[in-house]
Design an enzyme around this catalytic site. Structure first.
Site, PDB file in Angstrom:
ATOM      1  N   LYS A  12       0.818  -1.209   0.000  1.00  0.00           N
ATOM      2  CA  LYS A  12       0.000   0.000   0.000  1.00  0.00           C
ATOM      3  C   LYS A  12       0.853   1.261   0.000  1.00  0.00           C
ATOM      4  O   LYS A  12       0.517   2.238  -0.652  1.00  0.00           O
ATOM      5  CB  LYS A  12      -0.928   0.026   1.219  1.00  0.00           C
ATOM      6  CG  LYS A  12      -2.125  -0.894   1.086  1.00  0.00           C
ATOM      7  CD  LYS A  12      -3.147  -0.623   2.182  1.00  0.00           C
ATOM      8  CE  LYS A  12      -4.275  -1.641   2.142  1.00  0.00           C
ATOM      9  NZ  LYS A  12      -5.177  -1.510   3.291  1.00  0.00           N
ATOM     10  N   LYS A  40      -5.845 -10.599  -6.371  1.00  0.00           N
ATOM     11  CA  LYS A  40      -7.054 -10.862  -5.589  1.00  0.00           C
ATOM     12  C   LYS A  40      -8.109  -9.802  -5.892  1.00  0.00           C
ATOM     13  O   LYS A  40      -7.781  -8.652  -6.203  1.00  0.00           O
ATOM     14  CB  LYS A  40      -6.738 -10.907  -4.088  1.00  0.00           C
ATOM     15  CG  LYS A  40      -6.496  -9.553  -3.472  1.00  0.00           C
ATOM     16  CD  LYS A  40      -6.550  -9.573  -1.944  1.00  0.00           C
ATOM     17  CE  LYS A  40      -6.231  -8.163  -1.461  1.00  0.00           C
ATOM     18  NZ  LYS A  40      -6.283  -7.967  -0.034  1.00  0.00           N
ATOM     19  N   LYS A  84     -11.488  -4.138  -3.179  1.00  0.00           N
ATOM     20  CA  LYS A  84     -12.198  -2.869  -3.289  1.00  0.00           C
ATOM     21  C   LYS A  84     -11.301  -1.788  -3.864  1.00  0.00           C
ATOM     22  O   LYS A  84     -11.753  -0.821  -4.440  1.00  0.00           O
ATOM     23  CB  LYS A  84     -12.656  -2.412  -1.895  1.00  0.00           C
ATOM     24  CG  LYS A  84     -13.772  -3.235  -1.318  1.00  0.00           C
ATOM     25  CD  LYS A  84     -14.021  -2.921   0.160  1.00  0.00           C
ATOM     26  CE  LYS A  84     -13.233  -3.845   1.061  1.00  0.00           C
ATOM     27  NZ  LYS A  84     -13.778  -3.950   2.431  1.00  0.00           N
TER      28      LYS A  84
HETATM   29  P1  TYM Z   1     -10.788  -6.446   4.570  1.00  0.00           P
HETATM   30  O1  TYM Z   1     -11.835  -5.464   4.932  1.00  0.00           O
HETATM   31  O2  TYM Z   1      -9.809  -6.089   3.525  1.00  0.00           O
HETATM   32  O3  TYM Z   1     -11.474  -7.788   4.110  1.00  0.00           O
HETATM   33  C1  TYM Z   1     -12.438  -8.453   4.917  1.00  0.00           C
HETATM   34  C2  TYM Z   1     -12.294  -9.960   4.792  1.00  0.00           C
HETATM   35  O4  TYM Z   1     -12.480 -10.387   3.434  1.00  0.00           O
HETATM   36  C3  TYM Z   1     -11.384 -11.199   3.036  1.00  0.00           C
HETATM   37  N1  TYM Z   1     -11.125 -10.973   1.601  1.00  0.00           N
HETATM   38  C4  TYM Z   1     -11.068 -11.938   0.680  1.00  0.00           C
HETATM   39  N2  TYM Z   1     -11.213 -13.268   0.765  1.00  0.00           N
HETATM   40  C5  TYM Z   1     -11.102 -13.975  -0.377  1.00  0.00           C
HETATM   41  N3  TYM Z   1     -10.848 -13.409  -1.584  1.00  0.00           N
HETATM   42  C6  TYM Z   1     -10.695 -12.083  -1.718  1.00  0.00           C
HETATM   43  N4  TYM Z   1     -10.464 -11.536  -2.903  1.00  0.00           N
HETATM   44  C7  TYM Z   1     -10.794 -11.285  -0.542  1.00  0.00           C
HETATM   45  N5  TYM Z   1     -10.705  -9.950  -0.314  1.00  0.00           N
HETATM   46  C8  TYM Z   1     -10.903  -9.776   1.011  1.00  0.00           C
HETATM   47  C9  TYM Z   1     -10.226 -10.721   3.899  1.00  0.00           C
HETATM   48  O5  TYM Z   1      -9.217 -11.699   3.994  1.00  0.00           O
HETATM   49  C10 TYM Z   1     -10.907 -10.472   5.215  1.00  0.00           C
HETATM   50  O6  TYM Z   1     -11.053 -11.661   5.951  1.00  0.00           O
HETATM   51  N6  TYM Z   1      -7.431  -6.149   8.259  1.00  0.00           N
HETATM   52  C11 TYM Z   1      -8.725  -6.710   7.888  1.00  0.00           C
HETATM   53  C12 TYM Z   1      -9.845  -6.310   8.823  1.00  0.00           C
HETATM   54  C13 TYM Z   1      -9.590  -6.574  10.256  1.00  0.00           C
HETATM   55  C14 TYM Z   1      -9.635  -7.831  10.910  1.00  0.00           C
HETATM   56  C15 TYM Z   1      -9.379  -7.553  12.290  1.00  0.00           C
HETATM   57  C16 TYM Z   1      -9.858  -9.129  10.473  1.00  0.00           C
HETATM   58  C17 TYM Z   1      -9.318  -5.643  11.201  1.00  0.00           C
HETATM   59  N7  TYM Z   1      -9.185  -6.229  12.433  1.00  0.00           N
HETATM   60  C18 TYM Z   1      -9.322  -8.573  13.224  1.00  0.00           C
HETATM   61  C19 TYM Z   1      -9.800 -10.144  11.438  1.00  0.00           C
HETATM   62  C20 TYM Z   1      -9.541  -9.867  12.787  1.00  0.00           C
HETATM   63  C21 TYM Z   1      -9.076  -6.220   6.501  1.00  0.00           C
HETATM   64  O7  TYM Z   1      -8.630  -5.201   6.057  1.00  0.00           O
HETATM   65  O8  TYM Z   1     -10.030  -6.955   5.875  1.00  0.00           O
END
Ligand code: TYM
Length: 331
Positions: A112, A195, A198
């Site tokens: 990023k 992947k 968003k």
């Molecule tokens: P975020 O908001 O980017 O994504 C949320 C969840 O969706 C999964 N994900 C995917 N899985 C499969 N294929 C894809 N293309 C794909 N894109 C996203 C992500 O792996 C995630 O599980 N840092 C985290 C949010 C977070 C979090 C936490 C998660 C903050 N604190 C504590 C678990 C525990 C994030 O940015 O997810």
């Protein structure tokens, strides 16, 4: 019941299919067997610039999509991260035991910050994984259901918990990432080596949960495949077709083999049309329910306040224990 914790960022006007398949649909299954805690991580979202009014709206909308997809606020604890101040407070303490080099090695930060230039990256973005560790450790979660891209952050969480425990005495449960094999990574329809995200440069390969069927179908019909016109799962040689097969298989709850058999000898157009139908079948009810929930903001806010109360109770206990261990005088 064992505790699980997971969260998503409210950083877009709609969740995308990767979030839905990789995370949300897994969570809804898990809430039956676990003490499940799900969070809309708005403090994480502001590590990159957000429009304030939009962020408020998106935070609600993300929570609505959780419920619409099947998270039951009576079974699970569902809340907004900023409603529970202990997240930011524990993150501060954990920041003080995180190595600068350790944080610098986080690949998501490197990606990023490289994309936007080092000066555009905030210190908040740098310490983002430490806030994530705080999220997980506050609830003593044993398991963290996430997609593949979050594995390294959960590893860091374990390292920090281990370090804290050895320095200050047993305090935290060591969490484990729970990453479902087949659905851990859904790929961009236009670039099936990246992947689905968003933050992709173009939206042509991005399926949004809340988009109208017409838009989604068009994107699926235009998905990048290859030119040997054989419907067969082969991640390395046929990433585009394999991605479509994964999506189909997960959402229809069918084996990839049975789909390969059904479409043997048929062209990609047939497969895409079927995928579009399956996707629409899964997303249409989520869309409708999200609209209903968004039409009654008072009720949604009530559910989220209740979730925050439940979460606060657990989080405050852990934070008090941490403050005692570290030697932060209580008032
Ligand atoms: P975020 O908001 O980017 O994504 C949320 C969840 O969706 C999964 N994900 C995917 N899985 C499969 N294929 C894809 N293309 C794909 N894109 C996203 C992500 O792996 C995630 O599980 N840092 C985290 C949010 C977070 C979090 C936490 C998660 C903050 N604190 C504590 C678990 C525990 C994030 O940015 O997810």
């Amino acid at each position: 019941k064992p505790v699980i914790f997971s969260g998503m960022q409210p950083s877009s006007d709609s969740l995308q299919l990767g979030n839905y398949i990789g995370a949300l649909s897994q969570w809804t299954k898990m809430q039956e067997d676990y003490d499940a805690i799900f969070c809309v991580v708005n403090l994480h979202a502001i590590t990159v610039p957000q429009d304030p009014a939009e962020l408020v709206e998106r935070t609600r909308r993300t929570a609505a999509q959780y419920i619409a997809a099947g998270i039951d606020p009576d079974k699970s604890t569902l809340f907004i991260q900023s409603h529970v101040p202990a997240h930011a407070e524990l993150a501060w303490v954990l920041n003080t035991i995180t190595g600068f080099g350790e944080a610098s090695r986080m690949t998501q930060f490197k990606d990023k910050s490289q994309k936007n230039g080092a000066d555009a990256a905030s210190v908040g973005l740098f310490t983002y994984p430490v806030l994530m560790a705080a999220d997980i450790l506050l609830y003593q979660a044993e398991s963290v259901p996430v997609g593949e891209d979050q594995r390294q952050h959960v590893e860091l969480t374990r390292d920090l918990a281990t370090r804290f425990n050895s320095r200050f005495g047993e305090t935290f449960v060591l969490p484990e990432a729970q990453i479902p094999k087949t659905v851990a990574k859904i790929y961009d329809l236009q670039n099936p080596l990246a992947k689905m995200s968003k933050s992709a440069e173009t939206e042509a390969g991005l399926i949004k949960v809340l988009d109208p069927a017409k838009v989604t179908t068009k994107k699926i019909m235009r998905a990048v495949t290859d030119d040997d016109n054989e419907i067969r799962f082969d991640r390395a040689a046929k990433p585009g077709v394999s991605n479509l097969l994964t999506i189909f298989s997960v959402l229809a709850e069918r084996s990839v083999e049975s789909i390969e058999e059904e479409f043997a000898g048929l062209g990609y157009g047939h497969l895409k049309k079927a995928v579009a139908e399956v996707v629409e079948g899964a997303l249409a009810p989520v869309r409708e329910r999200t609209d209903e929930l968004m039409a009654d903001p008072a009720e949604l806010d009530r559910l989220l306040a209740r979730g925050a109360d439940r979460a606060s109770e657990i989080a405050t206990n852990t934070l008090n224990l941490v403050y005692d261990r570290v030697g932060l005088a209580r008032r």
